[in-house]
Design an enzyme around this catalytic site. Structure first.
Site, mmCIF file in Angstrom:
data_model
loop_
_atom_site.group_PDB
_atom_site.id
_atom_site.type_symbol
_atom_site.label_atom_id
_atom_site.label_comp_id
_atom_site.label_asym_id
_atom_site.label_seq_id
_atom_site.Cartn_x
_atom_site.Cartn_y
_atom_site.Cartn_z
ATOM 1 N N TYR A 214 0.848 -1.115 0.009
ATOM 2 C CA TYR A 214 -0.125 -0.090 0.135
ATOM 3 C C TYR A 214 0.939 1.271 -0.005
ATOM 4 C CZ TYR A 214 -3.810 3.155 1.695
ATOM 5 O OH TYR A 214 -4.689 4.185 1.707
ATOM 6 N N LYS B 25 1.119 4.115 -2.777
ATOM 7 C CA LYS B 25 0.795 5.340 -2.622
ATOM 8 C C LYS B 25 2.033 6.462 -2.846
ATOM 9 C CE LYS B 25 -3.653 5.111 -1.481
ATOM 10 N NZ LYS B 25 -4.624 5.374 -2.287
#
Ligand code: NAP
Length: 252
Positions: free
Chosen positions: A160, A164
């Site tokens: 993640y 990002k």
């Protein structure tokens, strides 16, 4: 009405932060396309319809646009559909995102692939599909929802955090490429916001997180939506390649 007459597409807007962003842009006068993904196990179409219905309360046009952001053809199709039903897209908000948390040692390669595909490649697919129209018309806004963990990392979130952080690299590079054409490209990096995504975090872990936030509270989806609305507005016309943190002071 700061966004009167503009047309916006918000990805992953059937709920959570994406829904709040779509409603905020509508309340500022933009016509909105509510992108959602069709998943049989939850009635996303009905959720997206409800968001569109609520957006229309602001006297703007709103349509639902089903597409998995990882599916390039489907994204190209919804961009054409929105152009025909509303108008060419002036504002793209990349908000679709997923988590599949595991420590690196236990992280299944498919969970790395899927998180990167949705969060990062999905953002690329959507930006790629709209950016040329924006530069042709000499106006555009591309705003991607990154995360505080892109800046500080997070235990169990290598996939993640990488996705990002990748969005930040894409944002800054694309910002340079289109700056001369009236198109700004920015990111918003939320901290912990009260949505289904964070409700999946165990209560004791969440209590520790809240303790570490200087404001001692999670944020609301509307806090993120306000930052997006500002970046989409003409007030932000000279801001590009920026990462706007909305995190209660968690990371400075
Ligand atoms: P959420 O409640 O889980 O909503 C995510 C949305 O993205 C859902 O509508 C989901 O649809 C949609 N989506 C997932 N995969 C998709 C795909 N392949 N194509 C199109 N749409 C897809 O999450 P949220 O908390 O509102 O998060 C919104 C964004 O903010 C995400 O990018 C997230 O990473 C980011 N963010 C959230 C927080 C936080 O604390 N909540 C913090 C920092 C950043 P389904 O209904 O089908 O799942």
């Amino acid at each position: 009405m700061r966004l009167d007459g503009r047309t916006a597409m918000v990805t992953g807007a059937s709920r959570g932060i994406g829904a709040a962003i779509a409603l905020r842009l509508a309340s500022d006068g933009a016509n909105v396309a509510i992108n959602y993904i069709d998943e049989p196990e939850r009635d996303n179409a009905a959720e997206a319809d409800q968001v569109a219905e609520a957006a229309r309360e602001f006297d703007v046009q709103a349509v639902c646009a089903e597409a998995d952001v990882t599916d390039r053809e489907a994204i190209a199709d919804v961009v054409s559909y929105i152009s025909e039903r509303l108008a060419p897209i002036d504002i793209l908000v990349n908000s679709a995102g997923i988590t599949r948390d595991r420590t690196m040692r236990k992280l299944a390669p498919e969970d790395w692939d899927r998180v990167l595909a949705v969060n990062l490649t999905g953002g690329f697919n959507c930006a790629r599909a709209v950016v040329e129209g924006m530069t042709d018309r000499d106006w555009g806004r591309i705003i991607s929802i990154s995360s505080v963990v892109a800046l500080m990392g997070n235990f169990g979130q290598a996939n993640y955090a990488a996705s990002k952080a990748g969005l930040l690299g894409m944002t800054k590079s694309l910002a340079r490429e289109v700056a001369r054409k009236g198109v700004t490209v920015n990111a918003v990096a939320p901290g912990f916001i009260d949505t289904e995504m964070t409700r999946a975090i165990p209560e004791d872990v969440m209590a520790q997180i809240v303790e570490s936030i200087p404001m001692q509270a999670t944020g609301d989806p509307e806090d993120v939506a306000g930052a997006v609305a500002f970046l989409a507005s003409d007030d932000a016309r000279y801001i590009t390649g920026h990462v706007l943190s909305v995190n209660g002071g968690l990371y400075m």
